[in-house]
Design an enzyme around this catalytic site. Sequence first.
Site, mmCIF file in Angstrom:
data_model
loop_
_atom_site.group_PDB
_atom_site.id
_atom_site.type_symbol
_atom_site.label_atom_id
_atom_site.label_comp_id
_atom_site.label_asym_id
_atom_site.label_seq_id
_atom_site.Cartn_x
_atom_site.Cartn_y
_atom_site.Cartn_z
ATOM 1 N N ASN A 51 -0.072 9.005 -6.772
ATOM 2 C CA ASN A 51 -0.896 8.103 -5.982
ATOM 3 C C ASN A 51 -1.059 8.510 -4.523
ATOM 4 O O ASN A 51 -2.032 8.108 -3.876
ATOM 5 C CB ASN A 51 -0.309 6.682 -6.031
ATOM 6 C CG ASN A 51 -0.972 5.838 -7.103
ATOM 7 O OD1 ASN A 51 -1.916 6.273 -7.743
ATOM 8 N ND2 ASN A 51 -0.479 4.634 -7.297
ATOM 9 N N ASN B 51 -4.760 5.194 -3.593
ATOM 10 C CA ASN B 51 -3.454 4.630 -3.920
ATOM 11 C C ASN B 51 -3.634 3.206 -4.424
ATOM 12 O O ASN B 51 -3.762 2.267 -3.639
ATOM 13 C CB ASN B 51 -2.559 4.661 -2.683
ATOM 14 C CG ASN B 51 -1.133 4.244 -3.009
ATOM 15 O OD1 ASN B 51 -0.776 4.087 -4.177
ATOM 16 N ND2 ASN B 51 -0.316 4.066 -1.986
ATOM 17 N N ARG C 46 -2.177 2.802 -12.961
ATOM 18 C CA ARG C 46 -1.178 2.843 -14.035
ATOM 19 C C ARG C 46 -1.835 2.717 -15.409
ATOM 20 O O ARG C 46 -1.383 3.337 -16.378
ATOM 21 C CB ARG C 46 -0.168 1.708 -13.834
ATOM 22 C CG ARG C 46 0.902 1.652 -14.907
ATOM 23 C CD ARG C 46 1.690 0.351 -14.824
ATOM 24 N NE ARG C 46 2.508 0.280 -13.628
ATOM 25 C CZ ARG C 46 3.736 0.785 -13.520
ATOM 26 N NH1 ARG C 46 4.264 1.430 -14.547
ATOM 27 N NH2 ARG C 46 4.425 0.644 -12.418
ATOM 28 N N ARG D 228 10.568 -12.102 -18.717
ATOM 29 C CA ARG D 228 10.388 -13.168 -17.730
ATOM 30 C C ARG D 228 9.848 -14.403 -18.440
ATOM 31 O O ARG D 228 9.127 -14.298 -19.445
ATOM 32 C CB ARG D 228 9.411 -12.751 -16.628
ATOM 33 C CG ARG D 228 9.866 -11.580 -15.769
ATOM 34 C CD ARG D 228 11.058 -11.952 -14.897
ATOM 35 N NE ARG D 228 11.425 -10.871 -13.987
ATOM 36 C CZ ARG D 228 12.356 -9.961 -14.248
ATOM 37 N NH1 ARG D 228 12.982 -9.985 -15.437
ATOM 38 N NH2 ARG D 228 12.663 -9.037 -13.373
ATOM 39 N N ASN E 91 0.292 -5.367 -5.858
ATOM 40 C CA ASN E 91 1.328 -5.969 -6.695
ATOM 41 C C ASN E 91 0.638 -6.556 -7.927
ATOM 42 O O ASN E 91 -0.582 -6.618 -7.996
ATOM 43 C CB ASN E 91 2.060 -7.064 -5.904
ATOM 44 C CG ASN E 91 3.447 -7.345 -6.448
ATOM 45 O OD1 ASN E 91 3.679 -7.286 -7.656
ATOM 46 N ND2 ASN E 91 4.386 -7.640 -5.561
ATOM 47 N N CYS E 92 1.436 -6.960 -8.900
ATOM 48 C CA CYS E 92 1.007 -7.824 -10.006
ATOM 49 C C CYS E 92 0.176 -7.148 -11.100
ATOM 50 O O CYS E 92 -0.392 -7.832 -11.954
ATOM 51 C CB CYS E 92 0.208 -9.027 -9.485
ATOM 52 S SG CYS E 92 1.089 -10.021 -8.274
ATOM 53 N N GLU E 93 0.109 -5.805 -11.142
ATOM 54 C CA GLU E 93 -0.661 -5.180 -12.213
ATOM 55 C C GLU E 93 -0.051 -5.486 -13.579
ATOM 56 O O GLU E 93 -0.760 -5.629 -14.584
ATOM 57 C CB GLU E 93 -0.781 -3.670 -11.977
ATOM 58 C CG GLU E 93 0.408 -2.826 -12.369
ATOM 59 C CD GLU E 93 1.598 -2.945 -11.416
ATOM 60 O OE1 GLU E 93 2.631 -2.317 -11.703
ATOM 61 O OE2 GLU E 93 1.499 -3.662 -10.410
ATOM 62 N N ASP E 94 1.293 -5.581 -13.656
ATOM 63 C CA ASP E 94 1.946 -5.902 -14.925
ATOM 64 C C ASP E 94 1.709 -7.356 -15.318
ATOM 65 O O ASP E 94 1.539 -7.675 -16.497
ATOM 66 C CB ASP E 94 3.435 -5.588 -14.854
ATOM 67 C CG ASP E 94 4.103 -6.201 -13.635
ATOM 68 O OD1 ASP E 94 3.392 -6.729 -12.756
ATOM 69 O OD2 ASP E 94 5.346 -6.140 -13.550
#
Length: 740
Positions: free
Chosen positions: A530, A554, A559, A605, A662-665
């Site tokens: 990246n 970046n 991903r 989670r 953040n939070c791509e997953d």
Amino acid sequence: MRLKWWWCRWWRHENCVVSSTLAYFMGSFVVVGSIGYLYAWLMFSPNVRLGLVSPLACQEDNEGSWSIGVFYGHSPFSLKPIEDMNISNDKSAAWPVANPVVTCASASESGFPSNFVADPFLYRQGEILYLFFETKNSVTSQGDIGVARSVDKGATWQQLGIALDEDWHLSYPYVFEYDDQIYMMPESSEKGDVRIYRALQFPLQWTLEKVILKKALVDSFIVAYNGIYWLFGSDYSGLCTKRYGELEIWYSTNPLGPYKPHKKNPIYNTHKSMGARNGGRPFIYNGYLFRSGQDCGETYGRRIRAFKIEVLTPEEFNEVEVPLHLEEPNKGRNAWNGARYHHLDVQQLSSGEWIGVSDGDRVLSGDATQRFVLGCALAITVGVLVILIGMLLGVVKCIIPLSWCPHNIGKRSDAFLTLERSNLFASKLRQFCSRLNRVSLFLRGRVKPNTCTGRLVLSLVTVIAVALTCTAVGYLYGGSGSQEAYLYNGHYSQFTLLTMTYDARLWNLKMYVKHYSRCASVREIVVVWNKGEPPDLTEFDSAVPVRIRVEERNSLNNRFKKDPLIKTRAVLELDDDIMMTCNDVERGFRVWREHPDRIVGFYPRLIDGSPLEYRGEKHARRHKGYNMILTGAAFVDTKVAFERYWREEAEPGREKVDKYFNCEDVLLNYLYANASSLKTVEYVRPAWAIDTSKLSGVAISRNTQEHYQVRSNCLAEFSDMYGSLRNQNNFNGRNDGWDL
């Protein structure tokens, strides 16, 4: 009363304070046992043997754990493993099918439990392939001849059963055709002769046709060449014969004999590494005859060597070695043939393509015995160190209680004393006991525990004892040390490992690549780069190909970018700062193959409450369930996950990922949940996992509270966009012991 007096006298013996010594040894036993148990619990996952039809099958065997793989090529010298052909099987979620294709587990499906399979020979009838092989019976510990059938060029094998079972060991089932009859010449050296069987009802019914040679030949084959039938084999019964280094040739005008010896017999009687012992079926290519031989130099069946036969007459023989170009496995014991491979049968299909079958083993011959002996030796050494520590502490005052010695057995007569004085052995034994018991005083005199030097010595001996305890447990309990792939519906498969990183985390990446490239099912490692200058591929110590995909910007969305160069359906998205065992990775892959439509990972989670709040794994544990899997360590299907992530309706979510970095997953979990009303996630508990970024100070989310708050914001926004996360999974819901 007399018994009570004797007990008190023994208990208060002035030479050994037995009570404190006994307590010390009992305490030491508990401590050492606890250390060993804790080490085993942390390092060795339970040996879950999935898919075995018999509890007797696939037992650890001192001869090895042989299995059989399939190879293809445009010639016998360009063979590649089946996984390189990208052959798929939807039933077993094998995208692609990977070697080995026949194992002790699959061979046991026919109702005959097997410890290993080896010595494969092919027989072709049109487009149908039959595979004959040695299978070691788990009950009788004897070699029998098994047979399987394939109608898809060797990708899938149906086990038909045992083709031949005698009262003696059988192996090396050389099958050939002559005069419209099918014959088999298995090795029966234990019987002391060479036998040929004829098929009555192919492939399962055979009858003895003829004993063609009264000689205990090993690994024999018959080949027709220049109008003569040649019998090659090894005879190790002679006094001056070098084991694995002898080869003889016999010839006849008929494969059923009679046979005459070659003028130069023995052709070889040389070092065992020279390939004298046969290693499969001979083959003719471009008009030349080639022979496969076994290199047994390092261990039995270490590798195959190929020889081109240049001269073969009743009076002369000459062959030269040629390169076989079989790729050497480089994953060590994690590869099915990582330790040795000693047999090859290659044949040409009607399409012109060549197919080869080879056996392989992940451990060396005698490995089980060697590990047991080493483990016991280390356990004894630990016991000696425990005694040494006790001496230094003053708890163990003698090694041999004096009451056990012949000079301290109580009141003796004059005749006994005279006899004892004349007995040299008793005298020497008295001296030995006395000197041995003075060792404790000598050590305490030289090494005082209350001094700095004494504490250092005690600490050093203790550390050594702990290290040797762990090593002994590894040898005795840890198995062969291999972290194998798990079979599913008769097939093994492979996956691509994908990680995303940048220049500041290069040292993490090097360690990551070296470790995970040795995992059995990893086919390729893709590094999503990246930011910064990408490293040169020569910087990595990898057992599989490494590809660096340099990105223009970046973004965490990179991903899940579609990548047509990825050859496997399964991708393990794994952050470069997570280290876990290959066995845990293989278990995750096994669960994913069972549920390829789900996200299967290692960090669960539970997203609930109002308003939604992102919390760690402890929250999920307290509520005994989960509905999200973090994709920093998770298996996904490239055709499903990447397609969903880059659909038009996911664009608002991708923009939020770029906004928060953040939070791509989290987004991928919502996209999966939005696409199905069924379960979309599965959890696999790792034995242990280490976050290496904590050691380097380059962790992306160092402020946990801030990180969790950003994710809570993502939850609220993604819920508005894509709905809620439904279908909470319970821990231990699969009953496989891997999701506790």
